[in-house]
Enzyme design. Sequence first.
Site, mmCIF file in Angstrom:
data_model
loop_
_atom_site.group_PDB
_atom_site.id
_atom_site.type_symbol
_atom_site.label_atom_id
_atom_site.label_comp_id
_atom_site.label_asym_id
_atom_site.label_seq_id
_atom_site.Cartn_x
_atom_site.Cartn_y
_atom_site.Cartn_z
ATOM 1 N N THR A 40 0.834 -1.206 0.000
ATOM 2 C CA THR A 40 0.000 0.000 0.000
ATOM 3 C C THR A 40 0.867 1.253 0.000
ATOM 4 O O THR A 40 0.560 2.236 -0.692
ATOM 5 C CB THR A 40 -0.928 0.007 1.230
ATOM 6 O OG1 THR A 40 -1.768 -1.140 1.194
ATOM 7 C CG2 THR A 40 -1.786 1.264 1.266
ATOM 8 N N HIS A 43 1.947 1.938 -3.446
ATOM 9 C CA HIS A 43 0.888 2.595 -4.229
ATOM 10 C C HIS A 43 0.886 4.096 -3.946
ATOM 11 O O HIS A 43 0.759 4.919 -4.863
ATOM 12 C CB HIS A 43 -0.476 1.998 -3.884
ATOM 13 C CG HIS A 43 -0.725 0.645 -4.461
ATOM 14 N ND1 HIS A 43 -0.927 0.435 -5.813
ATOM 15 C CD2 HIS A 43 -0.815 -0.580 -3.877
ATOM 16 C CE1 HIS A 43 -1.126 -0.854 -6.035
ATOM 17 N NE2 HIS A 43 -1.051 -1.487 -4.870
#
EC number: 1.1.1.103
Length: 341
Positions: A40, A43
């Site tokens: 994450t 990202h």
Amino acid sequence: MKALSKLKAEKGIWLVDAPKPVMGHNDLLIKIKKTAICGTDMHIYNWDEWSQKTIPVPMVVGHEYVGEVVDIGQEVRGFKIGDRVSGEGHITCGHCRNCRAGRTHLCRNTSGVGVNREGSFAEYLVIPAFNAFKIPDDISDDLASIFDPFGNAVHTALSFDLVGEDVLITGAGPIGIMAAAVCRHVGARHVVITDVNEYRLELARKMGATRAVNVSKENLKDVMKELGMTEGFDVGLEMSGVPSAFHAMLDTMNHGGKVAMLGIPSGEMAIDWSKVIFKGLVIKGIYGREMFETWYKMASLIQSGLDISPIITHHFKIDDFQQGFDAMGSGQSGKVILSWD
């Protein structure tokens, strides 16, 4: 305090001087020792479409950590200064139906540490005491810092009975690899993991996978024959979010098989539902960790001899954070840990 912040709405992450977080009556103030870089976080670093829609800028990010309690809110009970803790990164509302029924991992109003609110890539973090988990003395800081992703692996793997079962894991990222180790530890027969990244597949072999299959070079059904499997996989753990991987899973599941899905597809995904129907498959979506059943199981698995340490491949000081993000982005790493000491 030092912190890693998503300072600008563009690719990158920045080391900044941020204000120390303010603690409330029900909170803990945690001095961070070590943090780990999550997919994450990559990202967010790359500023993809999801991040642009989700992440407020500027904000301190990060949610995988271990630290020490240095201050306690006046309403908090059960913690003391000096306790070593990690914490559940999903902050739940406490008043929706699922929260009130004890199913807090299904809270519809979840706020994510380092996603929707200030995160753990900092010298100090404030979280509700409810979300903190005391780390047993016999579990190292390194392992404690990856309890968040390890919890994803444990929650997914233990969704169904594994004893004596044949398990297919699609996606050899760190979570998929740790799930393979969990499956073997609790008594699965064959644990087959698929990917196209040879570095990660080799890590999976070290972590106990029966077979780590590079699907760009090997046929999964040939591997099944080699293992003496005649009826398909009993349990499937989808960790990749890649449509072709999920299709291969549906093709090779046994009738009555059970599938747990943690990987998030990048968009809508068409599948042949007739395979699900005629095989009588059960498909379960997995998000995060069960609070706090998964956390207790994580600690117990490690204390009973499960070794997930090979998944940690890189360590960097926080001032060298860019090297850590470069390593994580290369695909030639397992978990990358940043030290704040």
